[in-house]
Design a protein around this motif. Sequence first.
Motif, PDB file in Angstrom:
ATOM      1  N   UNK A   1      -8.351  -4.085   5.082  1.00  0.00           N
ATOM      2  CA  UNK A   1      -8.675  -4.909   4.250  1.00  0.00           C
ATOM      3  C   UNK A   1      -8.894  -6.361   4.734  1.00  0.00           C
TER       4      UNK A   1
ATOM      5  N   UNK B   1       0.834  -1.258   0.129  1.00  0.00           N
ATOM      6  CA  UNK B   1      -0.075  -0.040  -0.073  1.00  0.00           C
ATOM      7  C   UNK B   1       0.977   1.230   0.005  1.00  0.00           C
TER       8      UNK B   1
ATOM      9  N   UNK C   1       0.772   2.167  -6.713  1.00  0.00           N
ATOM     10  CA  UNK C   1      -0.138   1.271  -6.295  1.00  0.00           C
ATOM     11  C   UNK C   1       0.126   0.003  -6.779  1.00  0.00           C
ATOM     12  N   UNK C   2       0.445  -0.821  -6.118  1.00  0.00           N
ATOM     13  CA  UNK C   2       0.993  -2.192  -6.375  1.00  0.00           C
ATOM     14  C   UNK C   2      -0.254  -3.157  -6.044  1.00  0.00           C
ATOM     15  N   UNK C   3      -0.165  -4.173  -6.864  1.00  0.00           N
ATOM     16  CA  UNK C   3      -1.042  -5.489  -6.302  1.00  0.00           C
ATOM     17  C   UNK C   3       0.073  -6.525  -5.734  1.00  0.00           C
ATOM     18  N   UNK C   4      -0.567  -7.365  -4.818  1.00  0.00           N
ATOM     19  CA  UNK C   4       0.352  -8.374  -4.204  1.00  0.00           C
ATOM     20  C   UNK C   4      -0.314  -9.714  -4.279  1.00  0.00           C
TER      21      UNK C   4
END
Lengths: 287, 584
Positions: B153, B30, B196-199
């Motif tokens: 989340x 985040x 903004x990354x996705x994990x």
Amino acid sequence: MSSDVRFTDFKSDKQPTWCPGCGDFGTMNGMMKALANTGNDPDNTFVVAGIGCSGKIGTYMHSYALHGVHGRALPVGTGVKMARPDIEVMVAGGDGDGYSIGAGHFVHAVRRNVDMTYVVMDNRIYGLTKGQASPTSRSDFETSTTPEGPKQPPVNPLALALASGASFIAQSFSSDAMRHAEIIEKAIEHDGFGFVNVFSPCVTFNDVDTYDYFRDNLVDLQDEDHDPNDYEAAKGVILDSDKEYQGVMYQNENSVPYHEEHGVTEDMSEIPDGAPDDAMDLVREFY
Amino acid sequence: MAEDLNWAVGGEAGDGIDSTGKIFAQALSRAGRHVFTSKDFASRIRGGYTSYKIRTSVDQVQSVVDRLDILVALTQRTIDENLDELHEGSAIIYDGERSWEAEIPDEMTAVDVPLKSLAEEAGGAIMRNIVALGAACEITGFDVEYLDEALEKRFGGKGSKIVENNKEAARVGQEYVRENYDLDHLGYNIETTDNDYVLLNGNEAIGMGALAAGCRFYAGYPITPATSIMEYLTGRIDDYGGHVVQAEDELSAINMALGAARSGARSMTATSGAGIDLMTETFGLVATSETPLVITDVQRSGPSTGMPTKQEQGDLNMALYGGHGEVPRFVVAPTSITECFWKTVEAFNLAEKYQTPVFLVSDLAMSVTEQTFPPEAFDMDEVEIDRGKLVDEDEVDEWLDAQGHFRAHAVTEDGVSPRAIPGTTDAAHMSTGLEHDELGRRTEEEDERVHQVDKRYRKVETAREQEDWDYREFGNADAENLIISWGSNEGALVEALDYLEDDGIDVRVISVPYIYPRPDLTEEIEAADDTIVVECNATGQFADVIERDVLTRVKRINKYTGVRFKADELADAITEKLSEEVPA
Ligand SMILES: Cc1ncc(C[n+]2csc(CCOP(=O)(O)OP(=O)(O)O)c2C)c(N)n1
Ligand code: SF4
């Protein structure tokens, strides 16, 4: 689906290689009649067959069909029905195929209650491998691999089905053409797993469970005022090892087939040309 | 390269290690930091050592290293297990109130935080891990608000009270450290970015790839480390009109998947080692009935039940040769988490275009490792779907014989026959594992047999020509030293390049995602002085096929401890191998 489908439309032009007199001829004719009578046609029917003399049935019928590996026909049928709830699925095989190598699948197909019809051609012997004991062979039945008999009690497939929570259990005799076709028809019309154990004599390797034997010993439940909706009554006839019965033993009229229970209603063969429109949402879930 | 931070939490299975690590990884993601995680777990639910490690940087990270900066130790064993990775600047967060007397080497900074009491203060002892995360934020100068986002989340679905309690637990942990310790000398200060990354992990990427590719049916039987593919699809696939069945065993799973595929659904099953053995019975049927099916093998350490929670790449021979008789198939092996996504999409296309089983071979390290990516790495607009020669009602006529029978196995020049699914008028036909003629009917006629066998293999030849069986390349293309790798070793290899460069060693790395068919590496190997094949198995299964293809001997680096390669370790191994003679 056209209304003028005749049972011969389900016949392929391949000549069966079954021994003359084999019970499987009658079993197959009844299946084809029942399919036609219930308004199906070859293009909306899928027949899955096991391995054995019995499993050759898919070759002699005309429909969409898959002839798989030994004992695994029920899972294939399950996959077909899940992908295509619109297709009529019929699974067929022998007693070895269904109650020996495939016994685990049988229990689970029964409890899943997938909307298909399972026809087992029970000749109480392994036909294709030339006469070894099967799970339904009598305990004193002498065969090449059991010279003194299997010395273990046969499986009672009807009881196994009942114990697994079956919603439809029936038994028929392949040479009683009318009744056999009628019973298969009821299984097709049943909403859920319609299981029919068919006495389908092997004239080559089984000289005990013969046409004459069944003719002389078969009791038709129709003549006995049997109520298939009565679970206790069903249990009674299913566990009665002194008699051989024909007819619908048990039917749960409140049966909800697996696909309905799980909300599987769509034809899964149709998919978009690319990823679904909202597919980036799948990625965003990982933010 | 920006500074890395290496963080870990360790304790007993059942201590919530996994969720603690996941929450911190998410918070870092985040905050616009790249993350690479690794897990060490035993095959048991309670008891037994478990750890979750995070390596994070503002640059992309794709491997683990032998270094730990911050360690949250819930047990003494956590400290003992990681001693060789700890260094003078390491900080160890532990709970001095717990019954154990933590033995922490003098040169390291011990941060004693009463995790349990503080958690109870915030609303419940269960949140002691979150207290530890708050403490970790303070030590690393990491804004606790990112942790808040991760907690929202994680616990959002459980109600605002739970979220608030957790945030409070993080705050008390943070404040406790601020009030009782002065740790500025450690010099940790986590830099953040606006990205903004996705994990996500490899299994999630496979599941997501399946949905993107239009997979509608999945049948499986639980087995580590494949189960999480089934867990991902369950629920989500229903949104697209699909369904997941938990079968009674793998024999059933693959046959269900076959039935659905035969009926026209894009269909998949996934398993690992022991399950692949059971499914092997049906490989030949899938291939001879020419049914498009994706079979995923997330490899783990074998043989037999082996080390079920450990890494290995030991099933390659199984994927290549498993099954009796000769069975044409494709074997595709993703080399990274993004590739897990893209190769899954490709696997479905290959399966339908060539009507064959496609093995998608992944491994445990990839399946449990989480990594950050920009979301565009999974750009759904790029997903293409090719259903091959699927014929509709209007096209059936072209494929009927003189008697009006549908030629489902028509012998064609490219080896690919028309495919009609149930419901298609006038195309009803038989499919079988028996040798058959063009109509799908059993035959033992000599010419027919040869025609059908040739036809099935011709599909592979057609695919060999039509598709791109390429490799990925890193390092210096002109280097004399060539390293070849497959599967999840790619990340560690790419990072090893930096270490090798520091030592003045120049290498070219080729990472191969296609096992069969595979790119011809003859030229590349001939151009190199030294070739080393790197893989996680004892015998060098990929090295064997490369040697056979190229007719020359290669060097091998094999790791079969159950643990994936680390970048620094791999660099050392490569340096050593390069000095060895080529085997005769
Ligand atoms: C895995 C496997 N094991 C064994 C066989 C050999 N086999 C073929 S048919 C059969 C028995 C069939 O018996 P049954 O199901 O009673 O059918 P029938 O031939 O009597 O109709 C066996 C054991 C096989 N095809 N596959
Ligand atoms: S061997 Fe028996 S079961 Fe097989 S075809 Fe002949 S009679 Fe029928």
